[in-house]
Every structure is written in C-alpha cells, then in structure tokens.
Scaffold this motif. Structure first.
Motif, PDB file in Angstrom:
ATOM      1  N   GLU A   1       0.804  -1.134   0.126  1.00  0.00           N
ATOM      2  CA  GLU A   1       0.055   0.049  -0.066  1.00  0.00           C
ATOM      3  C   GLU A   1       0.991   1.197  -0.072  1.00  0.00           C
ATOM      4  OE1 GLU A   1      -0.203  -2.144   2.712  1.00  0.00           O
ATOM      5  OE2 GLU A   1      -1.682  -3.572   1.511  1.00  0.00           O
ATOM      6  N   ALA A   2       2.343   1.240   0.275  1.00  0.00           N
ATOM      7  CA  ALA A   2       2.891   2.200   0.371  1.00  0.00           C
ATOM      8  C   ALA A   2       3.218   2.997  -1.189  1.00  0.00           C
ATOM      9  CB  ALA A   2       4.400   1.905   0.956  1.00  0.00           C
TER      10      ALA A   2
ATOM     11  N   LYS B   1       1.465   4.032  -4.441  1.00  0.00           N
ATOM     12  CA  LYS B   1       0.151   4.565  -5.120  1.00  0.00           C
ATOM     13  C   LYS B   1       0.200   4.356  -6.651  1.00  0.00           C
ATOM     14  CE  LYS B   1      -1.720   8.484  -3.533  1.00  0.00           C
ATOM     15  NZ  LYS B   1      -1.728   9.837  -2.995  1.00  0.00           N
TER      16      LYS B   1
ATOM     17  N   ASP C   1       4.578   7.264  -4.076  1.00  0.00           N
ATOM     18  CA  ASP C   1       4.406   6.522  -2.742  1.00  0.00           C
ATOM     19  C   ASP C   1       3.266   7.161  -1.932  1.00  0.00           C
ATOM     20  OD1 ASP C   1       5.322   8.773  -1.474  1.00  0.00           O
ATOM     21  OD2 ASP C   1       7.137   8.107  -0.593  1.00  0.00           O
ATOM     22  N   TRP C   2       2.770   6.590  -0.792  1.00  0.00           N
ATOM     23  CA  TRP C   2       1.445   6.824  -0.239  1.00  0.00           C
ATOM     24  C   TRP C   2       1.420   8.400   0.406  1.00  0.00           C
ATOM     25  CZ3 TRP C   2       1.386   2.834   3.979  1.00  0.00           C
ATOM     26  CH2 TRP C   2       2.888   2.659   4.891  1.00  0.00           C
ATOM     27  N   ASN C   3       2.865   8.953   0.357  1.00  0.00           N
ATOM     28  CA  ASN C   3       2.798  10.564   0.740  1.00  0.00           C
ATOM     29  C   ASN C   3       2.947  11.256  -0.491  1.00  0.00           C
ATOM     30  OD1 ASN C   3       3.194   9.894   3.684  1.00  0.00           O
ATOM     31  ND2 ASN C   3       5.147   9.301   3.293  1.00  0.00           N
TER      32      ASN C   3
END
Length: 108
Positions: free
Chosen positions: A60-61, A63, A89-91
């Motif tokens: 999930e890290a 995207k 990434d998720w950030n």
C-alpha cells in the motif's frame, strides 16, 4: 519475442514515441493490448510486490508504478528504447528511477 521487442514494434507501427504502462494495474494503451503482454505485466506486478515485501515495505506504500518507454530507434530489426520507471508513494513523493536503455538486434 521479448516484451520490449513487442512494445517497440507496436509503437513503431502506431507512430507512438512514448508508451505509458501502469504496472500496478497491469494496464497498457489500447493499441498494445494483448493477452501475452497483459500476462507479462501481471507477472511484473507480482515481482514488484514481492520485492517490496522482501524490503518490509507494505504494498500500500506505493500508489502508482508507471513505466514510460521512449522509442529511440526507427528500425524494426534493431530494438532501441529507453524505459523510465516512476513510482509515487503514499505520501505523494515522486521517485524517478534511473532510466534503462535497451538496444539489441532482433530478427524481423
């Protein structure tokens, strides 16, 4: 036939200079859709998720994971492409990986 040979030749035939492939969703442009290519993308996705797992990174890290394949050559008998992987990434941090160039002869 290698997937890169197939991608290169289909791009040449379509007059496309850059092909965008979504690895996480195993999705390619309509002119490239082929059962073998989709299967290859699904395998690449599995390998990528396995690599994340080995590094203790949750899937999930990531995207998005896209490949931008630039057609450099113009001869059907010499595959000449450059692949630029881009991961978000998720950030929402964009990671542009080092481009990889492939150039090799391939019989027509």
């Amino acid at each position: 036939m290698y997937a890169s040979t197939y991608l290169y030749r289909m791009a040449l035939n379509s007059g496309v200079l850059v092909v965008k492939i979504d690895v996480l969703n195993a999705c390619a442009p309509a002119f490239l859709r082929d059962d073998k290519l989709i299967k290859s993308l699904q395998e690449l996705r599995i390998q990528f998720i396995g690599l994340l797992s080995k590094e203790s990174i949750p899937a999930e890290a990531v995207k998005t994971y896209k490949l931008f394949i630039e057609v450099i050559g113009n001869r059907p008998d010499v595959v000449d492409i450059q692949c630029k992987p881009i991961i978000v990434d998720w950030n929402d941090k964009v990671c542009k990986c080092a481009p990889v160039r492939e150039k090799y002869p391939e019989p027509v």
